[in-house]
Scaffold this motif. Structure first.
Motif, PDB file in Angstrom:
ATOM      1  N   GLU A   1      45.182  35.519   6.159  1.00  0.00           N
ATOM      2  CA  GLU A   1      46.053  35.828   7.290  1.00  0.00           C
ATOM      3  C   GLU A   1      47.419  35.164   7.170  1.00  0.00           C
ATOM      4  OE1 GLU A   1      45.343  37.977   9.539  1.00  0.00           O
ATOM      5  OE2 GLU A   1      43.278  38.295   8.889  1.00  0.00           O
ATOM      6  N   SER A   2      47.613  34.351   6.137  1.00  0.00           N
ATOM      7  CA  SER A   2      48.866  33.612   5.994  1.00  0.00           C
ATOM      8  C   SER A   2      50.010  34.531   5.587  1.00  0.00           C
ATOM      9  CB  SER A   2      48.695  32.501   4.954  1.00  0.00           C
ATOM     10  OG  SER A   2      49.921  31.860   4.701  1.00  0.00           O
ATOM     11  N   GLU A   3      51.196  34.185   6.050  1.00  0.00           N
ATOM     12  CA  GLU A   3      52.392  34.928   5.664  1.00  0.00           C
ATOM     13  C   GLU A   3      52.913  34.480   4.298  1.00  0.00           C
ATOM     14  OE1 GLU A   3      55.031  34.198   8.892  1.00  0.00           O
ATOM     15  OE2 GLU A   3      53.977  35.550  10.278  1.00  0.00           O
ATOM     16  N   ASP A   4      52.362  33.375   3.766  1.00  0.00           N
ATOM     17  CA  ASP A   4      52.730  32.870   2.445  1.00  0.00           C
ATOM     18  C   ASP A   4      51.870  33.575   1.402  1.00  0.00           C
ATOM     19  OD1 ASP A   4      53.307  31.510   0.140  1.00  0.00           O
ATOM     20  OD2 ASP A   4      53.078  29.509   0.989  1.00  0.00           O
TER      21      ASP A   4
ATOM     22  N   ALA B   1      49.464  22.537   6.594  1.00  0.00           N
ATOM     23  CA  ALA B   1      49.924  23.918   6.400  1.00  0.00           C
ATOM     24  C   ALA B   1      48.844  24.912   6.803  1.00  0.00           C
ATOM     25  CB  ALA B   1      50.327  24.135   4.941  1.00  0.00           C
ATOM     26  N   LEU B   2      47.575  24.580   6.497  1.00  0.00           N
ATOM     27  CA  LEU B   2      46.475  25.463   6.881  1.00  0.00           C
ATOM     28  C   LEU B   2      46.364  25.565   8.401  1.00  0.00           C
ATOM     29  CD1 LEU B   2      43.730  24.341   4.334  1.00  0.00           C
ATOM     30  CD2 LEU B   2      44.914  26.543   4.377  1.00  0.00           C
ATOM     31  N   ILE B   3      46.522  24.429   9.080  1.00  0.00           N
ATOM     32  CA  ILE B   3      46.440  24.440  10.544  1.00  0.00           C
ATOM     33  C   ILE B   3      47.559  25.280  11.137  1.00  0.00           C
ATOM     34  CG2 ILE B   3      46.645  22.997  12.611  1.00  0.00           C
ATOM     35  CD1 ILE B   3      45.200  20.788  11.060  1.00  0.00           C
ATOM     36  N   GLU B   4      48.761  25.162  10.588  1.00  0.00           N
ATOM     37  CA  GLU B   4      49.879  25.960  11.086  1.00  0.00           C
ATOM     38  C   GLU B   4      49.618  27.449  10.896  1.00  0.00           C
ATOM     39  OE1 GLU B   4      53.319  24.533   9.083  1.00  0.00           O
ATOM     40  OE2 GLU B   4      53.496  22.704  10.284  1.00  0.00           O
ATOM     41  N   ASP B   5      49.079  27.822   9.722  1.00  0.00           N
ATOM     42  CA  ASP B   5      48.772  29.233   9.482  1.00  0.00           C
ATOM     43  C   ASP B   5      47.652  29.721  10.400  1.00  0.00           C
ATOM     44  OD1 ASP B   5      50.686  29.747   7.554  1.00  0.00           O
ATOM     45  OD2 ASP B   5      49.394  29.147   5.887  1.00  0.00           O
ATOM     46  N   LEU B   6      46.655  28.845  10.646  1.00  0.00           N
ATOM     47  CA  LEU B   6      45.560  29.211  11.543  1.00  0.00           C
ATOM     48  C   LEU B   6      46.098  29.488  12.944  1.00  0.00           C
ATOM     49  CD1 LEU B   6      42.107  27.480  11.837  1.00  0.00           C
ATOM     50  CD2 LEU B   6      43.488  27.803  13.879  1.00  0.00           C
ATOM     51  N   GLU B   7      46.958  28.598  13.418  1.00  0.00           N
ATOM     52  CA  GLU B   7      47.499  28.763  14.770  1.00  0.00           C
ATOM     53  C   GLU B   7      48.331  30.037  14.890  1.00  0.00           C
ATOM     54  OE1 GLU B   7      49.503  25.060  15.250  1.00  0.00           O
ATOM     55  OE2 GLU B   7      47.691  23.964  15.834  1.00  0.00           O
TER      56      GLU B   7
END
Length: 713
Positions: free
Chosen positions: A226-229, A246-252
């Motif tokens: 689901e990440s935009e990276d 970084a994983l937490i930011e992508d999860l949120e």
């Protein structure tokens, strides 16, 4: 993830923010008994909003404050409890889980920007919860899952997690799993130990390492997808350790977009388990950091009050005022209280606003546009109202003294009246006939019912002129029980239910002639009218035809309309069981008149007698209304539903496959057989079936049933 829980709220002080990005509107969704209200109590206690959590069994919870809820020990109303956490105001919308109160559930989803699905580790998920998930998916609402009751003996976290993934899809992944001491956090790889009563972090026990590694890998892969990276997956597959932050930011971000659904787990002390509260810190972090603010969720369609000229608005406190009444309640002491979600602009006390309600005329809500003055604003904490100085875009408040506001109405600036597209409401399909117990109750009944209708768009009030019955169309037996309870306890009106009468019709089964003779001559001005009529049946739906075949003026011209009028009066009264007569042609072909004693009333009476006489010479049929019924049900229940419809004298016309493993069954069913179908279908389909009905035509009632109706009449 950091623990930011702390006593930041207080029951006596309203949480206050002035920016939409600092607001979260969260609906608690799940079937009855899953633990939504208990979870809400635990969140309020964890943030210091209340000193100690109440219990559903004791009737001491913040959300279930209605007398009916205390007695039944379940939620029947939407309620809002607001609190502060980490500088964010959370409006927690506790929705009823029982299917009869789906109107309040949908109102709660309209008020919210995200949904928290509460699933019991003991009971698992049911068909209704699956339908609610699909409903949220249709509107693109962000969701998370919290599995409760993990401490109970029959609770099985792993089994329920598997059921959730099967029902809701691959995007449902756990962020924690339970252990004896508390929780194992997959991303931080820490054991969150609650055994001492407060949370402490430590390394997980060796027995959990394999499971931690396996589930952590699945979670990371799900987040990366689901990440935009776009480089993140390649880096992960090559063995690079991805930064947890970084994983937490992508999860949120994925949660806020509504494309990823984290699973959390909680335990709340109860009578059998006096242990610690587990999982509140983690849940609050997801609510405040991962769920979207009102700025990210968008605004429903807004138009002028004419329904035209779309307005594109944003969640801007400085924009045009647009708010919606999501719930209306009548308090015996303070009057009407409206629960309002502000979508644009800022609502302030004592300002004059425009209230618009359109599109619910069929349910007793007449279209209305009126200017009203706003009373006091307050932040709700169950029944406790904490004073607010204003309510900005994105926030929810309670408004006092909006005398004309009803559930679903739009509130806007009086200088620029606007109308918000209403949310989808289910049709009430269970009729309950009622009557007042006494003359005093009858005098108060109409006003009390008007208030109930204003509060509840899923209630439709029908005053049936044919059967002379007052009918409450509602969502089910539990809904009807609550309505009758409120009439008694809140408004002091005692009513009783009576058997529902279905409006039948009568018609001629064959052609017959009749003599209408009305002659009364006893000296002075008398009455004299004689007419001969022929009555023949017409095809269904033809109505009534009158033919004049008088020759030679045996019935004077001015009295021929009188005969027709008399026929219509008698048709309305019926000739067999007191039901209106339809689908006949009556021909007036002969008669006699008197130069002095004939009159309009005399020939009306003769027309009535002529119809009765003809009816006595042929078979008169009772007709019953037949509805076209469409049943939407899971494929597993198609056979049972079809068999049931056939047993109700229905004609099944066929079925068609619908996406999501469901089928649409179409049938023609007599109304006499489906007065309780809303209850029976729910039982057959385990709460997942829905149906619609519309009048189709009248058909002859079977002889044995007709004899019973005639005998009763």
């Amino acid at each position: 993830m950091a623990d930011k829980t702390g006593p930041q709220g207080a029951a006596g002080r309203a949480p206050s923010v002035d920016q939409p990005e600092k607001i979260r509107n969260i609906a608690l969704v799940g079937h009855s008994g899953a633990g939504k209200t208990t979870l809400a109590e635990a969140l309020l206690a964890a943030t210091g909003t209340i000193q100690r959590p109440g219990r559903v069994e004791d009737g001491s919870t913040v959300s279930d404050y209605d007398d009916v809820e205390m007695r039944q020990q379940r939620s029947v109303n939407l309620s809002v409890s607001s609190f502060m956490h980490s500088g964010v105001k959370v409006n927690l919308v506790d929705t009823p889980g029982y299917a009869d109160f789906v109107g309040d559930l949908r109102a709660g989803l309209r008020a919210a920007d995200a949904a928290l699905f509460v699933i019991s580790a003991v009971d698992g998920i049911d068909g209704v919860t699956r339908m609610l998930w699909e409903e949220c998916a249709t509107v693109g609402m962000p969701r998370a899952v919290v599995i409760t009751k993990i401490d109970q003996q029959r609770g099985d976290f792993d089994e329920v997690l598997t059921d959730c993934q099967d029902a809701f899809g691959d995007g449902v992944l756990p962020c924690y799993f339970p252990c004896e001491a508390g929780l194992i956090a997959l991303l931080s790889q820490k054991c969150l130990d609650y055994s001492s009563g407060t949370r402490a972090e430590r390394a997980p026990d060796a027995e959990f390492l394999d499971r931690l590694s396996e589930q952590r890998g699945a979670l990371i892969e799900g987040i990366i997808q689901e990440s935009e990276d776009e480089t993140l997956m390649d880096r992960y597959l090559s063995g690079e350790e991805i930064d947890v932050k970084a994983l937490i930011e992508d999860l949120e971000k994925a949660v806020a977009r509504g494309s990823f659904y984290p699973v959390l787990t909680t335990s709340v002390p109860h009578g059998d388990n006096p242990g610690p509260v587990i999982g509140m810190s983690e849940l609050l972090e997801v609510i405040t950091q991962a769920f979207p603010s009102p700025l990210e969720h968008g605004i429903p369609t807004v138009t002028g009050t004419d329904g035209k000229s779309d307005r594109r608005l944003t969640c801007d406190p400085d924009g045009p005022l647009v708010a919606e009444v999501i719930k209306t309640a009548s308090d015996p002491y303070v009057g009407r209280i409206s629960l309002v979600r502000v979508f644009s602009g800022t609502l302030t006390p004592d300002e004059t606003v425009h209230v618009s309600g359109h599109g619910l005329e069929d349910r007793g809500h007449e279209d209305h546009d009126v200017d009203e003055r706003v009373g006091a604003l307050s932040s709700p904490l169950g029944k406790l109202q904490r004073t607010m100085s204003s309510c900005v875009a994105g926030d929810i408040c309670a408004v006092a003294k909006l005398g004309h506001a009803e559930t679903g109405d739009t509130i806007s600036a009086k200088e620029e009246p606007l109308l918000m597209a209403p949310w989808s409401m289910p049709d009430p399909l269970l009729p309950t006939a009622i009557q007042a117990k006494s003359k005093a109750d009858e005098d108060k009944l109409s006003q009390a019912l008007a208030r109930l209708v204003a509060e509840d768009p899923t209630l439709r009030l029908e005053n049936n002129s044919e059967t002379r019955q007052l009918v409450l169309w509602n969502m089910g037996e539990a809904h009807a029980d609550v309505l009758l309870d409120r009439l008694s306890s809140r408004y002091g009106v005692e009513v009783e239910t009576v058997p529902l009468r279905v409006p039948l019709r009568e018609t001629f089964g064959g052609t017959a002639s009749g003599l209408g003779r009305h002659v009364k001559q006893s000296g002075g001005h008398g009455q004299y009218a004689i007419c001969h009529v022929e009555v023949e049946p017409l095809p269904s739906g033809s109505g009534f035809e009158f033919a004049d075949k008088i020759v030679g003026g045996v019935v004077p011209r001015q009295f021929i309309p009188s005969v027709e009028k008399g026929l219509r009066v008698q048709m309305e009264r019926g000739v067999l069981a007191g039901y209106p007569m339809v689908d006949i042609r009556v021909t007036l072909y002969d008669g006699k008149a008197h130069s002095v004693d004939s009159s309009d009333m005399a020939f009306q009476t003769a027309g009535q007698l002529g119809l009765k006489d003809a009816a006595a010479k042929t078979k008169v049929l009772l007709l019953e209304p037949v509805d076209e019924v469409a049943v939407l049900v899971a494929d597993d229940y198609v056979g049972a539903v079809m068999s049931d419809l056939s047993s109700r004298r229905g004609r099944v016309l066929g079925s068609e496959a619908i996406a999501g493993g469901r089928s649409l069954i179409k049938a023609e069913v007599p109304q006499l057989e489906i007065t309780r179908y809303a209850i029976d279908l729910r039982s057959m389909s385990h709460g997942t079936g829905t149906f619609s009905r519309s009048f189709l035509r009248y058909e002859p009632l079977p002889a044995q049933l007709a004899e019973k109706v005639i005998a009763e009449s």
